[in-house]
Design a protein around this motif. Sequence first.
Motif, PDB file in Angstrom:
ATOM      1  N   THR A  14      58.167  21.176  63.850  1.00  0.00           N
ATOM      2  CA  THR A  14      59.017  22.187  63.219  1.00  0.00           C
ATOM      3  C   THR A  14      59.140  23.401  64.121  1.00  0.00           C
ATOM      4  O   THR A  14      58.301  23.632  64.999  1.00  0.00           O
ATOM      5  N   CYS A  15      60.173  24.190  63.894  1.00  0.00           N
ATOM      6  CA  CYS A  15      60.461  25.317  64.783  1.00  0.00           C
ATOM      7  C   CYS A  15      59.315  26.328  64.823  1.00  0.00           C
ATOM      8  O   CYS A  15      58.876  26.727  65.898  1.00  0.00           O
ATOM      9  N   ILE A  16      58.814  26.731  63.668  1.00  0.00           N
ATOM     10  CA  ILE A  16      57.851  27.832  63.674  1.00  0.00           C
ATOM     11  C   ILE A  16      56.433  27.404  64.033  1.00  0.00           C
ATOM     12  O   ILE A  16      55.601  28.253  64.360  1.00  0.00           O
ATOM     13  N   ALA A  85      63.485  30.681  53.299  1.00  0.00           N
ATOM     14  CA  ALA A  85      62.949  31.808  52.504  1.00  0.00           C
ATOM     15  C   ALA A  85      61.887  32.596  53.259  1.00  0.00           C
ATOM     16  O   ALA A  85      61.077  33.279  52.637  1.00  0.00           O
ATOM     17  N   GLU A  86      61.906  32.555  54.603  1.00  0.00           N
ATOM     18  CA  GLU A  86      60.903  33.314  55.355  1.00  0.00           C
ATOM     19  C   GLU A  86      61.102  34.825  55.261  1.00  0.00           C
ATOM     20  O   GLU A  86      60.117  35.571  55.155  1.00  0.00           O
ATOM     21  N   VAL A  87      62.371  35.276  55.324  1.00  0.00           N
ATOM     22  CA  VAL A  87      62.613  36.721  55.366  1.00  0.00           C
ATOM     23  C   VAL A  87      62.110  37.432  54.112  1.00  0.00           C
ATOM     24  O   VAL A  87      61.323  38.387  54.211  1.00  0.00           O
ATOM     25  N   PRO A  88      62.509  37.022  52.908  1.00  0.00           N
ATOM     26  CA  PRO A  88      61.979  37.721  51.730  1.00  0.00           C
ATOM     27  C   PRO A  88      60.473  37.555  51.578  1.00  0.00           C
ATOM     28  O   PRO A  88      59.802  38.436  51.036  1.00  0.00           O
ATOM     29  N   PRO A 123      50.063  35.258  67.336  1.00  0.00           N
ATOM     30  CA  PRO A 123      51.368  35.850  67.662  1.00  0.00           C
ATOM     31  C   PRO A 123      52.389  34.819  68.130  1.00  0.00           C
ATOM     32  O   PRO A 123      53.591  35.066  68.041  1.00  0.00           O
ATOM     33  N   ASP A 124      51.929  33.651  68.611  1.00  0.00           N
ATOM     34  CA  ASP A 124      52.888  32.640  69.046  1.00  0.00           C
ATOM     35  C   ASP A 124      53.691  32.104  67.859  1.00  0.00           C
ATOM     36  O   ASP A 124      54.851  31.715  68.006  1.00  0.00           O
ATOM     37  N   ILE A 125      53.083  32.109  66.658  1.00  0.00           N
ATOM     38  CA  ILE A 125      53.839  31.722  65.467  1.00  0.00           C
ATOM     39  C   ILE A 125      54.923  32.756  65.184  1.00  0.00           C
ATOM     40  O   ILE A 125      56.041  32.405  64.808  1.00  0.00           O
ATOM     41  N   ALA A 126      54.589  34.035  65.382  1.00  0.00           N
ATOM     42  CA  ALA A 126      55.570  35.103  65.156  1.00  0.00           C
ATOM     43  C   ALA A 126      56.761  34.951  66.102  1.00  0.00           C
ATOM     44  O   ALA A 126      57.919  35.164  65.698  1.00  0.00           O
ATOM     45  N   ILE A 127      56.502  34.578  67.349  1.00  0.00           N
ATOM     46  CA  ILE A 127      57.588  34.366  68.309  1.00  0.00           C
ATOM     47  C   ILE A 127      58.471  33.206  67.854  1.00  0.00           C
ATOM     48  O   ILE A 127      59.701  33.281  67.891  1.00  0.00           O
ATOM     49  N   ASN A 128      57.841  32.129  67.393  1.00  0.00           N
ATOM     50  CA  ASN A 128      58.605  30.990  66.896  1.00  0.00           C
ATOM     51  C   ASN A 128      59.449  31.376  65.678  1.00  0.00           C
ATOM     52  O   ASN A 128      60.572  30.891  65.504  1.00  0.00           O
ATOM     53  N   MET A 129      58.903  32.251  64.839  1.00  0.00           N
ATOM     54  CA  MET A 129      59.659  32.691  63.670  1.00  0.00           C
ATOM     55  C   MET A 129      60.879  33.504  64.078  1.00  0.00           C
ATOM     56  O   MET A 129      61.932  33.416  63.444  1.00  0.00           O
TER      57      MET A 129
END
Length: 237
Positions: A14-16, A85-88, A123-129
Amino acid sequence: MTDISDPNDWLQQTCIFRGLSPDKLKSVTQIAQWQRFPKGEMIFQQGDEATGFYVIKTGRVKVFKLSVNGKEQILNIFGSGDEFAEVPALDGKCFPASAATLETSELLFFPRIAFIHLLYQSPDIAINMLISFSQHLRHFAGLIEDLSFKDVHQRLAAYILNLTQSHSHSNHAFDHSNKIVILDLTKSQLASSLGTIPATLSRAFYRLSSEGMIAMNDAQIEILDCDRLQKLSQFLE
């Protein structure tokens, strides 16, 4: 809902969560919860508290909004491996739209607070997000352009062409030998996705058929003139 304890190969695709080490992936799966929804089930409604976000294991989900008179506009359709629904879930505000299953679906739910703690550690997950957010933003920019500047038959032409690409790896694959695609939505769902009503969509199908661009047989579409479909889909009024 149950916790999952073993990393899953599909989650790494998956992307993230792409490229995570086994240890980090284990931390991810430890906070995730399985949720299974039958076809047509509401996952959340616009205005509900956003307590987390979802990744689809199997099935498909539509994210949509309803007007005051009940007209539905599908904003996006997500399938296996997609997250929504990641943003909310991150900004702590309510869901700005609703979500429901198009077919029986298995989802992984990631609680908001636990996931934010995980982001501080990875933080690598944050970059993927951020990459995922960018993809969603591009989709919405295209949706706004289509709804603002294109007629229904032009949107339909673009949708048919997209079927030949986005579903080339699925059961709705494009057959290059005879140029046949299968609609992956009902006519009602497709109308909602294209920002119209079923009657207007039927007229758009008839126009493309009568002008020799496609031939219809229920959910099966034979592309007769791909070049003209392409030109039509790209033309802006």
